[in-house]
Design an enzyme around this catalytic site. Structure first.
Site, PDB file in Angstrom:
ATOM      1  N   SER A 107      43.525  46.445  30.938  1.00 34.13           N
ATOM      2  CA  SER A 107      44.911  46.287  30.485  1.00 34.13           C
ATOM      3  C   SER A 107      45.073  46.598  29.003  1.00 34.13           C
ATOM      4  O   SER A 107      44.120  46.532  28.227  1.00 34.13           O
ATOM      5  CB  SER A 107      45.383  44.854  30.729  1.00 34.13           C
ATOM      6  OG  SER A 107      45.214  44.476  32.068  1.00 34.13           O
TER       7      SER A 107
HETATM    8  N1  SAH Z   1      41.447  42.160  33.926  1.00 38.77           N
HETATM    9  C1  SAH Z   1      40.761  43.450  33.949  1.00 38.77           C
HETATM   10  C2  SAH Z   1      41.650  44.602  34.353  1.00 38.77           C
HETATM   11  C3  SAH Z   1      42.219  44.435  35.708  1.00 38.77           C
HETATM   12  S1  SAH Z   1      42.675  45.916  36.582  1.00 38.77           S
HETATM   13  C4  SAH Z   1      40.089  43.720  32.618  1.00 38.77           C
HETATM   14  O1  SAH Z   1      40.234  42.927  31.679  1.00 38.77           O
HETATM   15  O2  SAH Z   1      39.380  44.730  32.521  1.00 38.77           O
HETATM   16  C5  SAH Z   1      42.970  45.111  38.123  1.00 38.77           C
HETATM   17  C6  SAH Z   1      41.726  44.777  38.885  1.00 38.77           C
HETATM   18  O3  SAH Z   1      42.094  44.003  40.017  1.00 38.77           O
HETATM   19  C7  SAH Z   1      40.998  46.009  39.427  1.00 38.77           C
HETATM   20  O4  SAH Z   1      39.678  46.013  38.990  1.00 38.77           O
HETATM   21  C8  SAH Z   1      41.099  45.823  40.939  1.00 38.77           C
HETATM   22  O5  SAH Z   1      39.956  46.305  41.616  1.00 38.77           O
HETATM   23  C9  SAH Z   1      41.226  44.321  41.066  1.00 38.77           C
HETATM   24  N2  SAH Z   1      41.807  43.826  42.320  1.00 38.77           N
HETATM   25  C10 SAH Z   1      42.799  44.365  43.074  1.00 38.77           C
HETATM   26  N3  SAH Z   1      43.065  43.581  44.143  1.00 38.77           N
HETATM   27  C11 SAH Z   1      42.223  42.517  44.063  1.00 38.77           C
HETATM   28  C12 SAH Z   1      42.010  41.362  44.884  1.00 38.77           C
HETATM   29  N4  SAH Z   1      42.715  41.146  45.986  1.00 38.77           N
HETATM   30  N5  SAH Z   1      41.062  40.475  44.498  1.00 38.77           N
HETATM   31  C13 SAH Z   1      40.328  40.675  43.367  1.00 38.77           C
HETATM   32  N6  SAH Z   1      40.479  41.749  42.569  1.00 38.77           N
HETATM   33  C14 SAH Z   1      41.419  42.657  42.904  1.00 38.77           C
END
Ligand code: SAH
Length: 241
Positions: A90
């Site tokens: 993000s």
């Molecule tokens: N917080 C992260 C960025 C998040 S991007 C950072 O600091 O780098 C969103 C993430 O959510 C992605 O890696 C994606 O694979 C994950 N994601 C999507 N659906 C999900 C679910 N149901 N459970 C866990 N993770 C999930």
């Protein structure tokens, strides 16, 4: 002539790398000032100021060690960056605001859904007692766990799995941060929020997500407040019930 061209190319490369000889600490100082300005200008809706401890956590977290090698020179630009598997790390401004709105306290147990690189979890680490974070893409979970361990974030635990269902074994949580965009607020996460707990989650259709604050009061009543528009990769909702 060729020498001049080479010198110019080298100067341009330095500029792209974030200025002549700037250290990661300098770069982060600049990043944090940008975040404060954006917030003061109203980019986070009615939230105009971030607490010093949140800004400190942003200043201390080495984002350049969380982003892929290929985009390392952009680690301290205030933008989201690709991290593979269709995911993104993000924008630092959003990380700071999400950290602020859930009002993390030193004794709090926090759940993050969507570990990605582990950067948001690392920002939360010095502010909370314990951070649990769930990532659905296994290779991302594995590399985030390895990275957080190597960098000494001892109070962060990563699990590969579907965060839609939360993490019942460690519930209830004082704060929950969902860092992927959901079509609706997952009921298991609301259940796993402590009385007095706060959750922040992007909610809406693709292309029209609103960062939303969910609060559960001491008597267990749940309220919901729209903050501002955001753009997140979608939350996979396989275990939707
Ligand atoms: N917080 C992260 C960025 C998040 S991007 C950072 O600091 O780098 C969103 C993430 O959510 C992605 O890696 C994606 O694979 C994950 N994601 C999507 N659906 C999900 C679910 N149901 N459970 C866990 N993770 C999930």
């Amino acid at each position: 002539m060729r020498r001049i061209a080479r010198t110019l190319a080298a100067a341009a490369a330095l500029l792209l790398a974030g200025g002549a000889g700037a250290s990661p600490e300098d770069d982060r100082g600049r990043m944090v000032r940008d975040i404060e300005q954006l917030t003061a200008a109203g980019a986070a809706g009615s939230l105009r100021r971030l607490e010093p401890r949140v800004l400190d956590a942003m200043r201390r977290t080495p984002r350049h060690l969380f982003v892929p090698e290929a985009v390392r020179d952009q680690a301290y630009s205030d933008s989201a960056l690709p991290i593979g598997h269709g995911a993104t790390i993000s924008q630092p401004f959003i990380v700071a605001v999400m950290t602020q709105v859930v009002r993390v306290q030193p004794d709090d147990v926090v759940l993050e859904v969507g570990t990605g690189t582990g950067y948001q979890a690392a920002v939360l680490s010095p502010l909370a007692r314990q951070v649990y974070t769930v990532e659905i893409v296994e290779p991302l979970a594995a590399s985030a766990a390895e990275r957080l361990k190597r960098l000494g974030y001892g109070n962060v635990t990563v699990r590969a799995g579907d965060g839609y269902a939360g993490w019942p074994e460690h519930a209830p949580f004082d704060a929950i941060l969902v860092t992927a965009g959901a079509t609706h607020v997952p009921e298991p996460l609301v259940r796993q929020l402590k009385p007095g707990g706060r959750m922040v989650i992007p909610v809406g259709r693709r292309g029209d997500q609103t960062l939303t604050l969910i609060e559960k009061d001491a008597r267990g009543r749940v309220s919901r407040r729209a903050l501002f528009k955001v753009l997140f990769v979608p939350l996979q909702e396989r275990s939707r019930r």
